[in-house]
Design an enzyme around this catalytic site. Structure first.
Site, PDB file in Angstrom:
ATOM      1  N   ASP A 237       0.710  -1.099   0.046  1.00 18.76           N
ATOM      2  CA  ASP A 237      -0.191  -0.178   0.230  1.00 18.76           C
ATOM      3  C   ASP A 237       0.754   1.521   0.020  1.00 18.76           C
ATOM      4  O   ASP A 237       1.481   1.478   1.059  1.00 18.76           O
ATOM      5  CB  ASP A 237      -0.876  -0.167   1.231  1.00 18.76           C
ATOM      6  CG  ASP A 237      -1.584   1.138   1.628  1.00 18.76           C
ATOM      7  OD1 ASP A 237      -1.860   1.972   0.691  1.00 18.76           O
ATOM      8  OD2 ASP A 237      -2.128   1.318   2.763  1.00 18.76           O
TER       9      ASP A 237
ATOM     10  N   ASP B 247      -3.834   4.050   2.682  1.00 21.03           N
ATOM     11  CA  ASP B 247      -5.149   3.872   2.977  1.00 21.03           C
ATOM     12  C   ASP B 247      -5.552   2.682   3.433  1.00 21.03           C
ATOM     13  O   ASP B 247      -6.745   2.362   3.779  1.00 21.03           O
ATOM     14  CB  ASP B 247      -5.933   4.427   1.705  1.00 21.03           C
ATOM     15  CG  ASP B 247      -5.938   3.505   0.632  1.00 21.03           C
ATOM     16  OD1 ASP B 247      -4.972   2.572   0.615  1.00 21.03           O
ATOM     17  OD2 ASP B 247      -6.520   3.650  -0.507  1.00 21.03           O
TER      18      ASP B 247
ATOM     19  N   ASP C 256      -2.104  -1.034  -3.771  1.00 17.42           N
ATOM     20  CA  ASP C 256      -2.377  -0.089  -5.103  1.00 17.42           C
ATOM     21  C   ASP C 256      -1.166  -0.391  -5.973  1.00 17.42           C
ATOM     22  O   ASP C 256      -0.057  -1.051  -5.488  1.00 17.42           O
ATOM     23  CB  ASP C 256      -2.351   1.191  -4.643  1.00 17.42           C
ATOM     24  CG  ASP C 256      -1.370   1.574  -3.606  1.00 17.42           C
ATOM     25  OD1 ASP C 256      -0.285   1.254  -3.830  1.00 17.42           O
ATOM     26  OD2 ASP C 256      -1.802   2.426  -2.736  1.00 17.42           O
TER      27      ASP C 256
ATOM     28  N   ASP D 268     -10.744 -14.996 -16.981  1.00 22.18           N
ATOM     29  CA  ASP D 268     -11.429 -15.457 -15.863  1.00 22.18           C
ATOM     30  C   ASP D 268     -12.548 -16.161 -16.417  1.00 22.18           C
ATOM     31  O   ASP D 268     -13.257 -15.767 -17.487  1.00 22.18           O
ATOM     32  CB  ASP D 268     -11.648 -14.121 -15.186  1.00 22.18           C
ATOM     33  CG  ASP D 268     -12.649 -14.486 -13.852  1.00 22.18           C
ATOM     34  OD1 ASP D 268     -12.150 -14.993 -13.089  1.00 22.18           O
ATOM     35  OD2 ASP D 268     -13.946 -13.998 -13.862  1.00 22.18           O
TER      36      ASP D 268
ATOM     37  N   GLU E 289      -8.661 -19.560 -17.100  1.00 13.52           N
ATOM     38  CA  GLU E 289      -9.047 -20.110 -15.924  1.00 13.52           C
ATOM     39  C   GLU E 289     -10.215 -20.982 -16.442  1.00 13.52           C
ATOM     40  O   GLU E 289     -11.451 -20.533 -16.741  1.00 13.52           O
ATOM     41  CB  GLU E 289      -9.400 -19.253 -14.919  1.00 13.52           C
ATOM     42  CG  GLU E 289      -9.823 -19.836 -13.565  1.00 13.52           C
ATOM     43  CD  GLU E 289     -10.948 -19.205 -12.943  1.00 13.52           C
ATOM     44  OE1 GLU E 289     -11.362 -19.462 -11.805  1.00 13.52           O
ATOM     45  OE2 GLU E 289     -11.724 -18.498 -13.363  1.00 13.52           O
TER      46      GLU E 289
HETATM   47  C1  NOJ Z   1     -12.827 -16.325 -10.726  1.00 13.66           C
HETATM   48  C2  NOJ Z   1     -11.801 -15.598  -9.841  1.00 13.66           C
HETATM   49  O1  NOJ Z   1     -10.811 -16.238  -9.722  1.00 13.66           O
HETATM   50  C3  NOJ Z   1     -12.790 -15.289  -8.532  1.00 13.66           C
HETATM   51  O2  NOJ Z   1     -12.055 -14.775  -7.605  1.00 13.66           O
HETATM   52  C4  NOJ Z   1     -14.009 -14.599  -8.843  1.00 13.66           C
HETATM   53  O3  NOJ Z   1     -14.835 -14.720  -7.745  1.00 13.66           O
HETATM   54  C5  NOJ Z   1     -15.005 -15.374  -9.822  1.00 13.66           C
HETATM   55  N1  NOJ Z   1     -14.115 -15.781 -11.265  1.00 13.66           N
HETATM   56  C6  NOJ Z   1     -15.904 -14.330 -10.765  1.00 13.66           C
HETATM   57  O4  NOJ Z   1     -15.102 -13.512 -11.649  1.00 13.66           O
END
Ligand code: NOJ
Length: 532
Positions: free
Chosen positions: A32, A36, A40, A213, A279
């Protein structure tokens, strides 16, 4: 088990990501700079030297985009910006430049499955009427039953509520995660065009890759999930596959691959081996191969080991199934033991000193495997998963307990008491750090023989020297609780049993603990160099 099971040849000009060690940064919990209590981008920039010195090749930044932070940044309201909490776009540019100067590649998170409910598109969709073009960018449907009171399908969201929420005019919208994360309609050309443009926005600023993601979820078949009698609909692909639901309408729809073929063209038009890592939660490593075709992703996370218990048999199975699934194609495996969604591996393997010994042993073994490895911030300090008191639990996916907060507690850098140098002043971080972390700070472990931090530094240096490049891999005969394999001259032994095991001949180059004469104690791994 003996016999060559795997042979990977690395070209001299192999792309950087093929055997890279990537360090995942969860920006709000790393460092940080503005004091705060929330990490960041400037904080990360100020610690780039630490990362370079640790010996990783790349960093992956979890989301830093403008967001109401319902799901801590995975609910994005503007994918081309930076949330003021984390800084500005010029802070992102400065971080990229500093990381590149230090020889580190930078991967950023891309969240295409959903937006935040605060995204202008969703705000417009709510204002517009059923059937309007504004609603078409998301998945709005009429309900079933009397007056449409029943949701359009029987799906559950990953976070455990129904996957549909009803709006004032009676329609329902789909959200596979939090209700504040409406799913996009990937059959809409504007959605595809928007993400091509977002990719280019960050590629133009120099990012080296994207972690995508929920890559397995972008396209859905909108029909009920059919489950065997006596079982309930569930969004966890592993649970579904276990109860025999093969044809899941929510995940791994064949059309998702069209999206990635399209992105591959965008990304590969840029110089410098830019990459995409998925992922993607699939039935197992063999289904991951579908994402790793030459015109799609360069990498996909392989969660097989992360999901295994402390067991030589399970680890063996994780390694074997991965290598067998991927070696016939050009794809290279990835390995990961911890991330921001999982209980830290230090805690998964038990309590106290034994669990730490196991975590180090698992890491050392993972670092010897062919392919790329992903580390999660804090594992190099041996941080445990924290059990937070209820008043400090913040994760929307709490499952009636600790949720994922326990692996997201801000890093301890220095000093004897919280905030342990997380920020410049005394401001306490957004999640409280345990007072016992005084011995685990970066400062306390630096230069300390036997510390987990020095162990990681040594292991990463040893990996560069002994565990990369051209090699064949084969398993060696070993007792039931022991894994032993060889890659070129490197021999790796992991003892998951409760008694010492004899080490083969060879020069010891790394050990996750202390060897006992010529034996390897339980919960320990070693690397040796075989003669010839
Ligand atoms: C997978 C991400 O790693 C996770 O942290 C997130 O909550 C979900 N996808 C939704 O985006």
């Amino acid at each position: 088990m003996t016999g060559v099971i795997h042979g990977y040849r690395v070209r001299v000009d192999a792309p950087w990501w093929r055997e890279a060690v990537t360090y995942q940064i969860y920006p709000r919990s790393f460092a940080d700079a503005d004091g705060d209590g929330t990490g960041d981008l400037a904080g990360i920039t100020s610690r780039v030297d630490y990362l370079a010195d640790l010996g990783v090749d790349a960093i992956w930044l979890s989301p830093f985009y403008p967001s109401p932070q319902h799901d801590y940044g995975y609910d994005v309201s503007d994918p081309r910006g930076v949330d003021p909490l984390f800084g500005t776009v010029s802070d992102a540019e400065e971080l990229l430049e500093t990381a590149h100067e230090a020889g580190l590649k930078v991967i950023i998170d891309l969240i295409p499955n959903h937006t935040s409910s605060a995204h202008p598109w969703f705000v417009e969709a709510l204002r517009a009427s059923p059937g309007s073009p504004e609603r078409e960018r998301y998945i709005f449907r009429d309900g079933r039953g009397r007056d449409g009171e029943e949701p359009p399908t029987n799906w559950q969201s990953v976070f455990g509520q129904p996957a549909w929420t009803r709006v004032d005019d009676g329609q329902w919208y789909l959200h596979m995660f939090d209700r504040e994360e409406p799913d996009l309609n990937w059959r809409h050309p504007e959605v595809a065009e928007e993400f091509r443009s977002v990719l280019r926005f960050w590629l133009d600023r120099g990012v080296d890759g994207f972690r995508v993601d929920v890559a397995h979820g972008l396209v859905k078949a909108l029909r009920d999930q059919e489950v065997p009698e006596g079982t309930a609909p569930n969004s966890d692909p592993a649970v579904m596959y276990d109860i025999g639901v093969e044809d899941d309408p929510m995940w791994n729809h064949p059309e998702v691959h069209d999206v990635y073929r399209d992105w591959h063209e965008v990304v590969s038009a840029y110089p410098g081996d830019r990459m995409l890592v998925a992922e993607a939660w699939t039935k197992g490593p063999s289904d991951l191969r579908g994402y790793l075709r030459t015109d799609e992703f360069e990498q996909a996370f392989n969660f097989r080991w992360l999901q295994s218990h402390w067991s030589a048999q399970e680890f063996n199975e994780a390694i074997l199934s991965t290598l067998k699934a991927l070696s016939p194609s050009r794809a290279w495996p990835t390995w990961v033991l911890s991330n921001h969604d999982a209980v830290r591996h230090r805690t998964r393997y038990g309590d106290g000193a034994q669990a730490l010994a196991r975590a180090r042993a698992a890491t050392l073994t993972m670092l010897a495997l062919p392919g790329a490895a992903y580390l999660y911030q804090g594992e190099e300090l041996g941080l445990p998963h924290v059990q937070l008191p209820p008043e400090h639990q913040r994760d929307p996916w709490a499952e009636g307990g600790n949720g994922r907060d326990g692996c997201r507690v801000p890093l301890p850098w220095s000093g004897d008491a919280p905030p342990f140098g997380f920020g410049p002043g005394d401001e306490q971080p957004w999640l409280p750090q345990p007072t016992q972390w005084a011995d685990l700070t970066v400062a306390a472990q630096t230069g300390q023989e036997g510390s987990t931090l020095e162990f990681y530094r040594a292991a990463l240096a040893a990996r560069r020297r002994y565990a990369r490049g051209d090699s064949e891999m084969w398993f060696l005969d070993a007792p039931a609780d022991v894994i032993s394999f060889r890659r070129g001259r490197l021999v790796v032994v992991l003892n998951c049993g409760s008694t010492p095991t004899p080490l083969p001949d060879g020069e010891l180059v790394m050990c996750s603990g202390e060897k006992l004469g010529s034996d390897l104690p339980p919960d320990t791994a070693a690397w040796l160099l075989a003669d010839g």
